[in-house]
Design a protein around this motif. Structure first.
Motif, PDB file in Angstrom:
ATOM      1  N   SER A  40      43.637 129.328 -13.532  1.00  0.00           N
ATOM      2  CA  SER A  40      43.943 130.870 -13.274  1.00  0.00           C
ATOM      3  C   SER A  40      42.571 131.466 -13.705  1.00  0.00           C
ATOM      4  O   SER A  40      41.848 130.925 -14.563  1.00  0.00           O
TER       5      SER A  40
ATOM      6  N   ASN B 298      41.590 134.052 -15.055  1.00  0.00           N
ATOM      7  CA  ASN B 298      41.146 134.899 -16.348  1.00  0.00           C
ATOM      8  C   ASN B 298      40.198 134.337 -17.196  1.00  0.00           C
ATOM      9  O   ASN B 298      39.976 132.975 -17.174  1.00  0.00           O
TER      10      ASN B 298
ATOM     11  N   GLU C 135      51.979 131.613 -13.156  1.00  0.00           N
ATOM     12  CA  GLU C 135      51.584 130.345 -12.736  1.00  0.00           C
ATOM     13  C   GLU C 135      52.577 129.292 -12.330  1.00  0.00           C
ATOM     14  O   GLU C 135      53.824 129.322 -12.983  1.00  0.00           O
TER      15      GLU C 135
HETATM   16 MG    MG Z   1      45.523 129.489 -17.106  1.00  0.00          MG
END
Ligand code: MG
Ligand code: TXA
Length: 344
Positions: free
Chosen positions: A141, A143, A178
């Motif tokens: 991900s 971030n 996710e």
């Molecule tokens: Mg992650």
């Protein structure tokens, strides 16, 4: 570095992004779950850039994204029948499988494990990028480590503008949490992370599923676990989060009793009228859990504000996709939950 933004509607986007991936650069890619921070998954130096950009612990392995299920056998061996059945049923889609890794997969990608996580995402532009790059894309991900995941290109720019080569903007992510992760390397299939493919769907197909303890409880950071990513404090805004369980009325009463200036309430849209004086933020409708999963991370990002003291959060009940929403919210709350039916 200038971070280029390509629209997924731009017919040149897949070619341009694939070229950057081949050059060993970082490109943020849209998927149906969250945006990924992508690099050539077979190139150790490119993969090292992902860890650096995210500030990601070195022991946390990456998912290899493939453009077609037939690629699974290029990177994995001893693939059980169950993996083919899951791929047939759920790919392209929000499911990741952990399988024995072939030697060509760098240890930096798998964080030294002998297994590798693979997923075929349900985003046409991203599958095209992978196909044109000619390599699998390793992508966590997008971030910064520990922060809520990125579900829009703007979230990715916020975290990485000027530090990655490009972002492919495919709009807001449909699922919003996710992928589901299933480990297929043991005798019994094991759920390592709940997501858009539900436990019920997995059990219907596999006939069996063990839920890893990292899904349901806080794991010590020094513990040896199946999915190393599950033990880190995740998705967390800067201030403490408390989940308030119980009926709508009891929860509202509890929150009103405890609310002080500087606090916020994260609730369902249906509950907004109950919290007019508590600076509420709705992340979706309780009546449609898909709106909750799609809206959760954007809301947690909005609440990531050092002027906020404390967040009281409402969490959907039940199985299906709600199970994944519960998992992410509980992690954001470091498993701090009060039951408004019992507490005063
Ligand atoms: Mg992650
Ligand atoms: O939906 C998703 O899966 C997104 C998009 C971009 O595809 N990716 C994603 O990656 O969530 P990340 O890195 O944030 O989470 C990957 C999780 C981590 O918890 C990691 O520990 C686990 O997968 N993982 C990766 N390889 C593994 C392996 N070989 N064995 C066990 N767990 C693994």
């Amino acid at each position: 570095m200038l971070t280029r933004v390509f629209s997924s509607d731009d017919p040149q986007a897949p070619t341009l992004a694939a070229e950057l991936i081949r050059q060993g650069q970082l490109v943020a890619i849209p998927t149906e779950t969250v945006y990924g921070l992508g690099a050539d998954g077979l190139n150790e130096e490119a993969v090292a850039k992902i860890f650096e950009a995210k500030g990601r612990p070195q022991d946390n392995p990456l998912i290899l994204h493939i453009w077609d299920a037939s690629q699974m056998a290029l990177f994995c061996h001893d693939i059980p029948k169950a993996a083919y059945a899951l791929a047939q049923a759920f790919w392209p889609g929000p499911l990741t499988m952990v399988l024995p890794a072939r030697d060509l997969v760098p240890r930096r990608t798998t964080a030294g494990l002998s297994t590798v996580a693979v997923r075929c995402p349900d985003s046409f532009v991203t599958r095209e990028i992978i196909r044109l790059a000619g390599v699998p894309i390793a992508a966590p991900s997008a971030n910064v480590s520990g922060k809520p995941s990125t579900t829009t290109a703007q979230h990715v720019l916020h975290d990485h503008d000027g530090r990655i080569a490009a972002i492919v903007d495919g709009g807001p992510c449909r699922v919003g949490v996710e992928s589901t992760i299933v480990d297929l390397t043991e005798d019994r299939p094991r759920l390592l992370r709940p997501g858009g493919i539900t436990p019920e769907q997995l059990i219907a197909l596999l006939g069996d599923l063990v839920v890893d303890k990292a899904v349901t409880a806080q794991i010590d950071k020094d513990a040896v676990v199946k999915a190393p990513g599950m033990k880190y404090r995740h998705y967390a805004p800067s201030e403490p989060v408390t989940i308030v369980a119980g009926s709508r009325e009891k929860a509202a009463a509890y929150i009103h009793r405890h609310f002080t200036a500087g606090d916020r309430v994260l609730c369902f849209q249906e509950e907004l009228p109950l919290y007019e004086d508590c600076s509420p933020l709705a992340y979706g409708r309780e009546a449609d859990v898909n709106t909750l999963s799609a809206g959760l991370f954007a809301a947690l990002r909005e609440l990531d504000d050092p002027t906020i003291h404390q967040v009281y959060a409402r969490c959907p009940e039940g199985g299906g996709v709600a199970y994944a929403v519960q998992n992410r919210l509980k992690k954001a709350a470091a498993f701090h939950i009060v039951n408004a039916e019992e507490e005063t």
